[in-house]
Design a protein around this motif. Structure first.
Motif, short mmCIF file in Angstrom:
data_model
loop_
_atom_site.label_atom_id
_atom_site.label_comp_id
_atom_site.label_asym_id
_atom_site.label_seq_id
_atom_site.Cartn_x
_atom_site.Cartn_y
_atom_site.Cartn_z
N SER A 71 0.90 -1.08 0.05
CA SER A 71 -0.11 0.01 0.09
C SER A 71 0.86 1.30 -0.13
O SER A 71 0.34 2.50 -0.22
N MET A 72 1.99 1.22 0.14
CA MET A 72 2.92 2.24 0.36
C MET A 72 2.99 3.32 -0.81
O MET A 72 3.54 4.55 -0.57
N VAL A 76 0.46 8.55 1.27
CA VAL A 76 0.92 8.60 2.86
C VAL A 76 -0.13 8.58 3.85
O VAL A 76 -1.01 9.27 3.75
N ASN A 77 -0.02 7.47 4.47
CA ASN A 77 -1.21 7.19 5.48
C ASN A 77 -0.66 6.39 6.76
O ASN A 77 0.38 5.58 6.57
N LEU A 84 4.67 -1.23 8.13
CA LEU A 84 5.97 -1.17 8.09
C LEU A 84 6.71 -1.08 9.09
O LEU A 84 7.68 -1.79 9.26
N SER A 85 6.27 -0.28 10.13
CA SER A 85 6.93 -0.06 11.35
C SER A 85 6.82 -1.57 12.05
O SER A 85 7.97 -2.02 12.78
N ASN A 278 6.51 7.04 2.99
CA ASN A 278 5.91 6.10 3.96
C ASN A 278 7.12 5.33 4.73
O ASN A 278 7.13 5.07 5.81
N LEU A 279 7.94 5.05 4.08
CA LEU A 279 9.28 4.18 4.49
C LEU A 279 9.84 5.04 5.61
O LEU A 279 10.45 4.54 6.55
#
Length: 425
Positions: A71-72, A76-77, A84-85, A278-279
């Motif tokens: 989804s990344m 940005v959400n 990911l985290s 996002n990453l």
């Protein structure tokens, strides 16, 4: 080495603080015997259930990875960032952590991978497939598995929070400025502090093996901006940081450059930039999450520090793992997952080479043993521990120092027990 035939240190007239009064009636030999027996029992009980549980945790971790990676590119959400985290967090704290300690060597059928001597080490390919993060796995194994675990809360413990933040504790600045510095530490510590320090410990271990003299001051904690005689910045960056930085943040999102050209309302460049943002935001989140779950494990005004080293798996060793560690809320897969299985820190430090499932089984039994012997067993909510840790970091509070006379007495008891053990063989 000469060893005493009995413990000789006199404890007459030793004055104790009220929080240390429990040591007067403490039976080190009895405590050691029960803890050692429980560890052997837990080890022998490991088997297919532990492997199945590991596989379940891996599936949860991979599911979060799938949510984040797929989804990344679409915007940005927070859902993408959390996915990911949590993948990065769980891959380190649960899967790599316990495997690198040897927690699955005796019970996992795949010895070629799930071994501390094989998992994530030996090549960049193994690092990429097993545990790809800022830290070099070989460096982590030295710094954490050896130095931290077998020097817990001694001055030589590389993870001793009170000593490592002495500069902050002594800083002549308003406390709110110190809190801002703590916020920076928590949000950057994996790459800014932990990666260079673990690599430094690896290099020092290599120097010791080669018979080289360790330069004065080399053992002091460093950050990415500090120089060290152990390695150059170029070496540390290219060997440790660059592979993860380049691949994770810039190569991983490349498919979105192509995908965006075939989706209405998107462009390849737009989706690629969404993914990169996002990453990086997920990296910020996982640093904070990891800090809260990890740095708090051994800090607080109710945690003890020790002056002298002790033998691994001696009576003093077992006692120190309890006195210098804290458990958090625990007991279910969801709670334990969100804590990275670091909420069983006491049990993990008693027996570093057991599985995650074994620690859950052990916790109530260890607590019961400690209660019977009068040993402080600290178990609190992680956010309470966060406050106590920050209080230590900014100099608002200090850790306890174990009474030196009793520390020496217990070391002598350990020596007598070791002598008897060798004499009986």
């Amino acid at each position: 080495m000469c060893r005493p035939d009995k413990a000789k240190t006199s404890l007459e007239g030793v004055e104790l603080k009220s929080c240390d009064e429990w040591v007067k009636k403490f039976d080190l030999e009895g405590f050691t015997e029960e803890i050692r027996a429980l560890g052997k029992k837990l080890e022998l009980a490991q088997g297919p259930d532990d492997v199945a549980h590991l596989n379940l945790m891996i599936s949860y971790s991979n599911a979060f990875a799938a949510v984040g990676l797929l989804s990344m590119g679409f915007g940005v959400n927070p859902i993408t960032m959390m996915g990911l985290s949590l993948y990065a967090f769980s891959r380190w704290t649960m899967i790599a952590h316990h495997t690198c300690h040897g927690g699955y060597e005796r019970c996992h059928p795949n010895k070629g991978r799930w071994s501390r001597f094989k998992f994530a080490v030996g090549s960049t390919w193994r690092r990429f497939n097993d545990w790809f993060d800022w830290m070099l796995p070989e460096a982590w194994n030295v710094e954490h598995n050896n130095r931290h675990h077998y020097n817990l809360s001694e001055d030589t413990d590389p993870d001793l929070v009170e000593r490592n933040t002495a500069y902050l504790r002594e800083l002549d600045a308003p406390r709110f400025v110190k809190y801002l510095i703590v916020g920076f530490i928590f949000s950057t510590w994996k790459w800014f502090y932990y990666a260079p320090n673990t690599y430094k410990e690896l290099k020092m271990a290599q120097w010791r093996k080669q018979g080289k003299k360790i330069p004065a001051g080399a053992e002091d904690p460093i950050t990415l901006k500090d120089s060290t005689p152990m390695y150059s910045f170029f070496e540390m960056f290219t060997v440790v940081l660059m592979p993860y930085l380049v691949f994770h943040f810039f190569i991983t999102p490349i498919p979105f450059l192509v995908l965006g050209e075939y989706l209405d309302g998107y462009t390849g460049k737009q989706m690629y930039m969404n993914a990169i943002i996002n990453l990086f935001l997920a990296e910020w989140v996982t640093n904070i999450h990891g800090s809260i779950a990890i740095i708090t494990n051994h800090a607080g005004n109710d945690m003890y520090r020790f002056k002298n080293a002790c033998r691994p798996f001696s009576g003093s060793f077992y006692l120190r793992q309890v006195l210098a560690s804290v458990d958090f809320d625990l007991g279910t897969d969801s709670i334990d997952f969100m804590h990275g299985w670091l909420n069983y820190q006491i049990e993990h430090h008693l027996w570093p080479n057991l599985s995650m499932l074994s620690y859950r089984k052990a916790a109530p039994q260890v607590q019961e043993i400690c209660e019977r012997y009068g040993v402080p067993y600290v178990k609190e909510n992680v956010f309470i521990r966060l406050k106590k840790t920050v209080d230590i970091m900014v100099g608002k509070d200090s850790m306890r120092v174990f009474p030196e006379e009793y520390e020496q007495k217990y070391l002598e008891i350990d020596a007598v027990a070791e002598l008897k053990q060798y004499s009986s063989k």
